[in-house]
Design a protein around this motif. Structure first.
Motif, PDB file in Angstrom:
ATOM      1  N   ASP A   1      49.548  -4.150-148.438  1.00 18.88           N
ATOM      2  CA  ASP A   1      49.853  -2.986-147.415  1.00 18.88           C
ATOM      3  C   ASP A   1      51.188  -2.348-147.982  1.00 18.88           C
ATOM      4  OD1 ASP A   1      47.820  -3.395-145.963  1.00 18.88           O
ATOM      5  OD2 ASP A   1      48.627  -4.795-144.327  1.00 18.88           O
ATOM      6  N   HIS A   2      52.263  -3.159-148.376  1.00 19.77           N
ATOM      7  CA  HIS A   2      53.478  -2.781-148.861  1.00 19.77           C
ATOM      8  C   HIS A   2      53.497  -2.112-149.935  1.00 19.77           C
ATOM      9  CE1 HIS A   2      57.921  -3.823-149.741  1.00 19.77           C
ATOM     10  NE2 HIS A   2      57.744  -2.724-149.459  1.00 19.77           N
ATOM     11  N   ALA A   3      52.429  -2.361-151.209  1.00 18.56           N
ATOM     12  CA  ALA A   3      52.154  -1.665-152.074  1.00 18.56           C
ATOM     13  C   ALA A   3      51.534  -0.217-152.112  1.00 18.56           C
ATOM     14  CB  ALA A   3      51.172  -2.477-153.001  1.00 18.56           C
ATOM     15  N   SER A   4      50.661  -0.252-150.749  1.00 21.94           N
ATOM     16  CA  SER A   4      50.144   1.068-150.432  1.00 21.94           C
ATOM     17  C   SER A   4      51.246   2.101-149.780  1.00 21.94           C
ATOM     18  CB  SER A   4      49.150   0.677-149.415  1.00 21.94           C
ATOM     19  OG  SER A   4      48.518   1.861-148.681  1.00 21.94           O
ATOM     20  N   ILE A   5      52.202   1.680-149.023  1.00 25.67           N
ATOM     21  CA  ILE A   5      53.189   2.310-148.388  1.00 25.67           C
ATOM     22  C   ILE A   5      54.008   2.703-149.550  1.00 25.67           C
ATOM     23  CG2 ILE A   5      55.482   2.201-147.375  1.00 25.67           C
ATOM     24  CD1 ILE A   5      54.011   0.296-145.148  1.00 25.67           C
ATOM     25  N   LEU A   6      54.475   2.033-150.665  1.00 25.84           N
ATOM     26  CA  LEU A   6      55.245   2.273-151.883  1.00 25.84           C
ATOM     27  C   LEU A   6      54.535   3.478-152.536  1.00 25.84           C
ATOM     28  CD1 LEU A   6      56.686  -1.136-152.939  1.00 25.84           C
ATOM     29  CD2 LEU A   6      58.034   0.791-151.871  1.00 25.84           C
ATOM     30  N   GLN A   7      53.152   3.263-152.746  1.00 21.74           N
ATOM     31  CA  GLN A   7      52.253   4.349-153.187  1.00 21.74           C
ATOM     32  C   GLN A   7      52.578   5.717-152.712  1.00 21.74           C
ATOM     33  OE1 GLN A   7      48.290   3.135-153.960  1.00 21.74           O
ATOM     34  NE2 GLN A   7      47.831   4.864-155.480  1.00 21.74           N
ATOM     35  N   ALA A   8      52.234   5.626-151.528  1.00 28.06           N
ATOM     36  CA  ALA A   8      52.387   6.902-150.528  1.00 28.06           C
ATOM     37  C   ALA A   8      53.856   7.645-150.791  1.00 28.06           C
ATOM     38  CB  ALA A   8      52.080   6.508-149.052  1.00 28.06           C
ATOM     39  N   GLN A   9      54.767   6.778-150.867  1.00 30.91           N
ATOM     40  CA  GLN A   9      56.193   7.097-150.868  1.00 30.91           C
ATOM     41  C   GLN A   9      56.256   7.738-152.305  1.00 30.91           C
ATOM     42  OE1 GLN A   9      59.358   4.239-150.222  1.00 30.91           O
ATOM     43  NE2 GLN A   9      60.915   5.741-150.016  1.00 30.91           N
ATOM     44  N   THR A  10      55.666   7.043-153.365  1.00 32.95           N
ATOM     45  CA  THR A  10      55.879   7.631-154.861  1.00 32.95           C
ATOM     46  C   THR A  10      55.394   9.048-154.836  1.00 32.95           C
ATOM     47  OG1 THR A  10      55.982   5.503-155.629  1.00 32.95           O
ATOM     48  CG2 THR A  10      55.252   7.129-157.125  1.00 32.95           C
ATOM     49  N   ALA A  11      54.026   9.078-154.166  1.00 37.24           N
ATOM     50  CA  ALA A  11      53.505  10.461-154.499  1.00 37.24           C
ATOM     51  C   ALA A  11      54.067  11.551-153.549  1.00 37.24           C
ATOM     52  CB  ALA A  11      52.147  10.482-153.611  1.00 37.24           C
TER      53      ALA A  11
ATOM     54  N   THR B   1      60.767  12.426-144.158  1.00 35.06           N
ATOM     55  CA  THR B   1      59.635  11.580-144.346  1.00 35.06           C
ATOM     56  C   THR B   1      60.032  10.451-145.405  1.00 35.06           C
ATOM     57  OG1 THR B   1      58.223  13.203-144.081  1.00 35.06           O
ATOM     58  CG2 THR B   1      57.427  11.312-145.056  1.00 35.06           C
ATOM     59  N   ASP B   2      60.646  10.683-146.493  1.00 38.77           N
ATOM     60  CA  ASP B   2      61.223   9.548-147.252  1.00 38.77           C
ATOM     61  C   ASP B   2      61.956   8.634-146.932  1.00 38.77           C
ATOM     62  OD1 ASP B   2      61.117   8.955-150.359  1.00 38.77           O
ATOM     63  OD2 ASP B   2      63.324   9.139-150.138  1.00 38.77           O
ATOM     64  N   GLY B   3      63.176   9.077-146.023  1.00 40.37           N
ATOM     65  CA  GLY B   3      63.883   8.152-145.376  1.00 40.37           C
ATOM     66  C   GLY B   3      63.208   7.455-144.446  1.00 40.37           C
ATOM     67  N   ALA B   4      62.138   7.689-143.717  1.00 36.50           N
ATOM     68  CA  ALA B   4      61.369   7.039-142.796  1.00 36.50           C
ATOM     69  C   ALA B   4      60.535   5.854-143.622  1.00 36.50           C
ATOM     70  CB  ALA B   4      60.338   7.719-141.938  1.00 36.50           C
ATOM     71  N   MET B   5      59.847   6.339-144.969  1.00 38.25           N
ATOM     72  CA  MET B   5      59.294   5.464-145.627  1.00 38.25           C
ATOM     73  C   MET B   5      59.940   4.385-146.092  1.00 38.25           C
ATOM     74  SD  MET B   5      56.132   6.493-145.472  1.00 38.25           S
ATOM     75  CE  MET B   5      55.271   5.765-146.952  1.00 38.25           C
ATOM     76  N   SER B   6      61.525   4.591-146.679  1.00 46.26           N
ATOM     77  CA  SER B   6      62.114   3.657-147.097  1.00 46.26           C
ATOM     78  C   SER B   6      62.401   2.579-145.797  1.00 46.26           C
ATOM     79  CB  SER B   6      63.487   4.452-147.461  1.00 46.26           C
ATOM     80  OG  SER B   6      63.294   4.943-148.593  1.00 46.26           O
ATOM     81  N   ASP B   7      62.736   2.955-144.905  1.00 50.81           N
ATOM     82  CA  ASP B   7      62.767   2.200-143.733  1.00 50.81           C
ATOM     83  C   ASP B   7      61.751   1.044-143.572  1.00 50.81           C
ATOM     84  OD1 ASP B   7      65.394   3.342-143.165  1.00 50.81           O
ATOM     85  OD2 ASP B   7      64.659   4.657-141.374  1.00 50.81           O
ATOM     86  N   LEU B   8      60.326   2.070-143.622  1.00 52.17           N
ATOM     87  CA  LEU B   8      58.940   1.093-143.477  1.00 52.17           C
ATOM     88  C   LEU B   8      59.254   0.126-144.442  1.00 52.17           C
ATOM     89  CD1 LEU B   8      56.441   3.794-142.686  1.00 52.17           C
ATOM     90  CD2 LEU B   8      57.295   2.061-141.058  1.00 52.17           C
ATOM     91  N   SER B   9      59.308   0.343-145.791  1.00 58.37           N
ATOM     92  CA  SER B   9      59.494  -0.411-146.960  1.00 58.37           C
ATOM     93  C   SER B   9      60.190  -1.852-146.522  1.00 58.37           C
ATOM     94  CB  SER B   9      59.821   0.172-148.096  1.00 58.37           C
ATOM     95  OG  SER B   9      59.811  -0.765-149.266  1.00 58.37           O
ATOM     96  N   SER B  10      61.699  -1.308-146.279  1.00 60.09           N
ATOM     97  CA  SER B  10      62.426  -2.669-145.795  1.00 60.09           C
ATOM     98  C   SER B  10      61.887  -3.385-144.817  1.00 60.09           C
ATOM     99  CB  SER B  10      63.900  -2.089-145.256  1.00 60.09           C
ATOM    100  OG  SER B  10      64.537  -1.136-146.335  1.00 60.09           O
ATOM    101  N   ILE B  11      61.321  -2.840-143.760  1.00 61.83           N
ATOM    102  CA  ILE B  11      60.719  -3.560-142.703  1.00 61.83           C
ATOM    103  C   ILE B  11      59.486  -4.566-143.316  1.00 61.83           C
ATOM    104  CG2 ILE B  11      59.600  -3.690-140.573  1.00 61.83           C
ATOM    105  CD1 ILE B  11      61.131  -1.471-139.712  1.00 61.83           C
ATOM    106  N   MET B  12      58.779  -4.131-144.171  1.00 61.12           N
ATOM    107  CA  MET B  12      57.646  -5.050-144.737  1.00 61.12           C
ATOM    108  C   MET B  12      58.337  -6.138-145.424  1.00 61.12           C
ATOM    109  SD  MET B  12      55.024  -3.476-143.895  1.00 61.12           S
ATOM    110  CE  MET B  12      53.686  -4.187-144.959  1.00 61.12           C
ATOM    111  N   THR B  13      59.434  -5.613-146.110  1.00 60.06           N
ATOM    112  CA  THR B  13      59.998  -6.700-147.037  1.00 60.06           C
ATOM    113  C   THR B  13      60.585  -8.018-146.164  1.00 60.06           C
ATOM    114  OG1 THR B  13      60.712  -5.488-148.938  1.00 60.06           O
ATOM    115  CG2 THR B  13      61.894  -7.483-148.634  1.00 60.06           C
ATOM    116  N   SER B  14      61.156  -7.616-144.917  1.00 57.54           N
ATOM    117  CA  SER B  14      61.779  -8.408-143.958  1.00 57.54           C
ATOM    118  C   SER B  14      60.535  -9.126-143.383  1.00 57.54           C
ATOM    119  CB  SER B  14      62.328  -7.624-142.779  1.00 57.54           C
ATOM    120  OG  SER B  14      63.625  -7.063-143.197  1.00 57.54           O
ATOM    121  N   ILE B  15      59.479  -8.487-143.023  1.00 60.36           N
ATOM    122  CA  ILE B  15      58.228  -9.094-142.397  1.00 60.36           C
ATOM    123  C   ILE B  15      57.741 -10.203-143.444  1.00 60.36           C
ATOM    124  CG2 ILE B  15      55.752  -9.097-141.821  1.00 60.36           C
ATOM    125  CD1 ILE B  15      56.600  -6.515-140.303  1.00 60.36           C
ATOM    126  N   LYS B  16      57.814 -10.161-144.601  1.00 58.95           N
ATOM    127  CA  LYS B  16      57.300 -10.871-145.644  1.00 58.95           C
ATOM    128  C   LYS B  16      57.947 -12.248-145.818  1.00 58.95           C
ATOM    129  CE  LYS B  16      55.911 -11.550-150.568  1.00 58.95           C
ATOM    130  NZ  LYS B  16      55.596 -10.835-151.857  1.00 58.95           N
TER     131      LYS B  16
END
Length: 302
Positions: free
Chosen positions: A225-235, A76-91
């Motif tokens: 939205d990116h902050a929300s994803i990072l918060q879920a990953q932190t938890a 799950t953590d790996g998938a969340m990291s991938d999501l975070s990277s994509i959100m950065t690319s989209i921004k």
């Protein structure tokens, strides 16, 4: 007290039988290196072994739970990291599209790129470990995210998957190992995805008004939205650390219980070999003595 030949014979055979039983018991112990084979061998040690074996079985199950949980959460953590990277690319692409220097065709091209990134996010949302979807809640055999055009639906549920590490009531807040669609993508499991699709639609339109919306509302939504994803990953990371520490403790307990079992059950082999040799010597000596005793009869005195 009158001692007859029959009495002497009986006493001898009784002693010989006891010696053979002792020798047989030692041979049985040497065969597998264990002292206890039945409760009657040593009732106190037998009860202690039963208690230790029960504790080891329970502790082993919780240790496996910890390993399974860590594997699930690492995926799950790996998938969340991938999501975070994509959100950065989209921004980065949205910033590029909304800086006022691109014509409509260039902005639309960026929209096409982001549409592909949204597909990647949907694919990440459908990440599996084994045959189980990690973001589908307890409906982990059902594909959670399905995209049809500019509509994404979430077919998982919002229930937690628990892998307890100790006896007692299961607590979703303490024992859960999964993130649901809502945890990752917001309300209904699709809020963030819907925001991304809205951004893509403005990019595909590409007018100056769309670019203005992207530079304000679009980017603001992305940051939230990116902050929300990072918060879920932190938890998730906090729970991963907790499970890792608990797993290490359980592994240590397994070692201690195994040592207690060995101390209680394992045979002192050098001593057992010595006892066996002594028993064999006694047995042979007894047979030699019996050869003389058993030959004596009334005829020997006539």
């Amino acid at each position: 007290m009158r001692i007859t030949n029959n009495t002497m014979t009986y006493n001898f055979l009784n002693s010989l039988t006891k010696n053979l039983e002792k020798e047989s018991k030692i041979q049985e112990q040497l065969a597998d290196g264990k002292i206890i084979h039945r409760p009657s061998d040593d009732p106190i040690k037998a009860v202690r072994s039963l208690r230790n074996n029960t504790s080891l079985s329970v502790n082993t199950q919780y240790t496996q739970n910890a390993k399974d949980a860590q594997s699930w959460m690492q995926t799950t953590d790996g998938a969340m990291s991938d999501l975070s990277s994509i959100m950065t690319s989209i921004k980065e692409k949205v910033v590029q599209a909304s800086n006022g220097t691109n014509d409509q065709q260039a902005v639309q091209a960026i929209g096409t790129d982001i549409d592909g990134l949204i597909n990647q996010i949907v694919n990440i949302g459908n990440t599996k470990i084994g045959d189980r979807y990690i973001f589908a809640g307890q409906k982990d055999k059902t594909t959670p995210f399905v995209r049809s055009g500019d509509v994404v639906t979430y077919d998982g549920d919002l229930n937690k998957i628990s892998m307890p590490l100790q006896p007692g009531m299961v607590s979703p807040n303490q024992d859960s190992v999964n993130l649901t669609g809502k945890d990752v993508f917001g309300s209904g499991g699709t809020e963030i995805l819907n925001n991304l699709l809205e951004i893509k639609q403005h990019l595909m339109s590409g007018t100056s008004a769309d670019q203005q919306w992207l530079s304000s509302t679009g980017l603001a939504n992305l940051d939230t939205d990116h902050a929300s994803i990072l918060q879920a990953q932190t938890a998730l990371g906090s729970r991963m650390s907790m499970y890792e520490m608990a797993g290490n403790m359980l592994e240590g307990n397994n070692t201690i219980i195994t040592q207690d079992l060995a101390s209680n059950e394992d045979l002192d082999i050098p001593k057992a070999v010595t006892d066996l040799k002594t028993s064999e010597t006694v047995y042979q000596t007894a047979l030699q003595a019996a050869a003389k005793i058993m030959q004596v009869s009334l005829a020997d005195f006539l």
